[in-house]
Design a protein around this motif. Structure first.
Motif, mmCIF file in Angstrom:
data_model
loop_
_atom_site.group_PDB
_atom_site.id
_atom_site.type_symbol
_atom_site.label_atom_id
_atom_site.label_comp_id
_atom_site.label_asym_id
_atom_site.label_seq_id
_atom_site.Cartn_x
_atom_site.Cartn_y
_atom_site.Cartn_z
ATOM 1 N N ASN A 19 0.953 -1.166 -0.022
ATOM 2 C CA ASN A 19 -0.067 -0.112 -0.095
ATOM 3 C C ASN A 19 0.948 1.327 0.056
ATOM 4 O O ASN A 19 0.549 2.213 -0.618
ATOM 5 N N PHE A 20 1.939 1.175 0.753
ATOM 6 C CA PHE A 20 2.823 2.291 0.585
ATOM 7 C C PHE A 20 3.252 2.622 -0.578
ATOM 8 O O PHE A 20 3.759 3.549 -1.304
ATOM 9 N N ASP A 21 3.823 1.592 -1.288
ATOM 10 C CA ASP A 21 4.270 1.816 -2.641
ATOM 11 C C ASP A 21 3.420 2.236 -3.805
ATOM 12 O O ASP A 21 3.451 3.112 -4.598
ATOM 13 N N LEU A 22 2.109 1.925 -3.465
ATOM 14 C CA LEU A 22 0.732 2.113 -4.428
ATOM 15 C C LEU A 22 0.855 3.717 -4.244
ATOM 16 O O LEU A 22 0.561 4.627 -5.215
ATOM 17 N N LEU A 23 0.942 4.255 -2.735
ATOM 18 C CA LEU A 23 0.685 5.600 -2.521
ATOM 19 C C LEU A 23 1.803 6.336 -3.187
ATOM 20 O O LEU A 23 1.584 7.700 -3.714
ATOM 21 N N VAL A 24 3.106 6.082 -3.038
ATOM 22 C CA VAL A 24 4.194 6.651 -3.849
ATOM 23 C C VAL A 24 3.989 6.762 -5.149
ATOM 24 O O VAL A 24 4.236 7.972 -5.759
ATOM 25 N N ASP A 25 3.425 5.784 -5.871
ATOM 26 C CA ASP A 25 3.279 5.754 -7.057
ATOM 27 C C ASP A 25 2.206 6.878 -7.683
ATOM 28 O O ASP A 25 2.308 7.671 -8.592
ATOM 29 N N LYS A 26 1.164 7.060 -6.655
ATOM 30 C CA LYS A 26 0.096 8.199 -6.985
ATOM 31 C C LYS A 26 0.610 9.361 -6.870
ATOM 32 O O LYS A 26 0.397 10.469 -7.721
ATOM 33 N N VAL A 27 1.363 9.496 -5.634
ATOM 34 C CA VAL A 27 1.955 11.000 -5.404
ATOM 35 C C VAL A 27 2.974 11.347 -6.720
ATOM 36 O O VAL A 27 3.036 12.483 -6.921
ATOM 37 N N SER A 28 3.744 10.493 -7.163
ATOM 38 C CA SER A 28 4.803 10.855 -8.085
ATOM 39 C C SER A 28 4.365 11.170 -9.176
ATOM 40 O O SER A 28 4.457 11.981 -10.110
ATOM 41 N N SER A 29 3.004 10.564 -9.702
ATOM 42 C CA SER A 29 2.391 10.549 -10.764
ATOM 43 C C SER A 29 1.750 12.050 -10.691
ATOM 44 O O SER A 29 1.818 13.089 -11.705
ATOM 45 N N PHE A 30 1.279 12.484 -9.492
ATOM 46 C CA PHE A 30 0.666 13.737 -9.263
ATOM 47 C C PHE A 30 1.905 14.821 -9.653
ATOM 48 O O PHE A 30 1.507 15.851 -10.153
ATOM 49 N N CYS A 31 2.843 14.529 -8.945
ATOM 50 C CA CYS A 31 4.021 15.643 -9.019
ATOM 51 C C CYS A 31 4.551 15.697 -10.291
ATOM 52 O O CYS A 31 4.785 16.923 -10.834
ATOM 53 N N VAL A 32 4.527 14.533 -11.169
ATOM 54 C CA VAL A 32 4.988 14.800 -12.627
ATOM 55 C C VAL A 32 4.164 15.660 -13.442
ATOM 56 O O VAL A 32 4.382 16.451 -14.053
ATOM 57 N N GLU A 33 2.708 15.305 -13.009
ATOM 58 C CA GLU A 33 1.882 16.024 -13.917
ATOM 59 C C GLU A 33 1.858 17.319 -13.659
ATOM 60 O O GLU A 33 1.657 18.410 -14.547
ATOM 61 N N HIS A 34 2.090 17.892 -12.279
ATOM 62 C CA HIS A 34 2.125 19.329 -12.031
ATOM 63 C C HIS A 34 3.364 19.933 -11.571
ATOM 64 O O HIS A 34 3.625 21.146 -11.161
ATOM 65 N N GLU A 35 4.471 19.124 -12.400
ATOM 66 C CA GLU A 35 5.915 19.804 -12.483
ATOM 67 C C GLU A 35 6.462 19.997 -11.095
ATOM 68 O O GLU A 35 7.056 20.860 -11.068
ATOM 69 N N ILE A 36 6.285 19.014 -10.239
ATOM 70 C CA ILE A 36 6.806 19.217 -9.083
ATOM 71 C C ILE A 36 7.953 18.273 -8.842
ATOM 72 O O ILE A 36 7.783 16.930 -9.234
#
Length: 249
Positions: A19-36
């Motif tokens: 579950n932690f790895d899934l959360l990291v993937d979601k957060v990373s996708s969000f950051c990439v999308e918003h150039e963070i």
């Protein structure tokens, strides 16, 4: 209470690597999308303003997983365990058996007798024996009476029992209903008192005696009542308590 139990189980299931790895993937996708900028999870974690040389040897992965993700879940579980301890859970489950909803579908004689055992000062052994007999007659009566078929909540049940005089016929059952209605008020009052105590007995008044503290808490908690009392009435009452050298003006 079943939902609380399910919530606890769900939180425990979340506390794993997958579950932690899934959360990291979601957060990373969000950051990439918003150039963070996304930190490298394998790099050493450094607290802002601290020297890298003096920083503890831990990775970003360890910090975000153990010190944040797991920490938040453990905090939520602790809060749920404190709020719904084993004794509190059993009490609430037993209280729910008094509910008149859906033609008293939650009624459970065994649990209501167990509820009476939780109040030894209100129910003697003889009272509990009489309660068991009353419960059999009580549930048959209320399920066959149309006046009880549309009730919602224990408060409506209490009103209807008084209207029909059943608070005398089923005195022990009605006592359980009264205890169920008083419980939330008593709990809230205790919490309010402890919150007020932190305000009244602060660092500047930490040597306050028990009687003075109790009197001050009553005035603070029941401020709506005391706000209607004028200063003159208080001064007059204080003056008449015992002889004074001079009169207050």
């Amino acid at each position: 209470m079943a939902l609380v139990k399910t919530c606890k189980e769900q939180l425990r299931c979340m506390r794993n690597d997958e579950n932690f790895d899934l959360l990291v993937d979601k957060v990373s996708s969000f950051c990439v999308e918003h150039e963070i900028e996304v930190p490298n999870m394998d790099d050493l974690y450094v607290i802002q303003g601290k020297s890298l040389r003096k920083a503890p040897r831990k990775t970003n992965h360890h910090h975000y997983k153990v010190e944040l993700f797991f920490e938040v879940i453990d905090f939520q579980l602790t809060e749920l365990d404190d709020r719904f301890a084993e004794g509190n859970t059993e009490l609430l489950i037993c209280l729910a058996c008094l509910s008149p909803n859906d033609s008293f579908v939650a009624f459970d004689k065994e649990k209501l007798v167990r509820l009476a055992h939780m109040y030894p000062k209100d129910f003697t052994d003889r009272d509990r024996s009489a309660l068991q007999d009353q419960l059999d007659i009580y549930i048959h009566f209320v399920r066959s009476d149309n006046d009880f078929s549309q009730l919602r909540g224990i408060n409506e049940l209490a009103k209807k029992m008084v209207e029909k005089g059943l608070h005398r016929t089923f005195a022990y059952v009605y006592l359980l209903v009264q205890l169920a209605l008083v419980l939330p008020v008593a709990t809230a009052s205790v919490e309010r008192a402890f919150s007020a105590m932190n305000i009244i007995k602060g660092p500047l008044c930490n040597k306050m005696g028990d009687q003075w503290l109790s009197d001050s808490l009553v005035v603070y908690i029941e401020k709506d009542v005391f706000s209607c009392i004028g200063n003159e009435a208080i001064m007059e009452h204080f003056q008449t308590m015992k002889p004074r050298r001079g009169r207050l003006n």
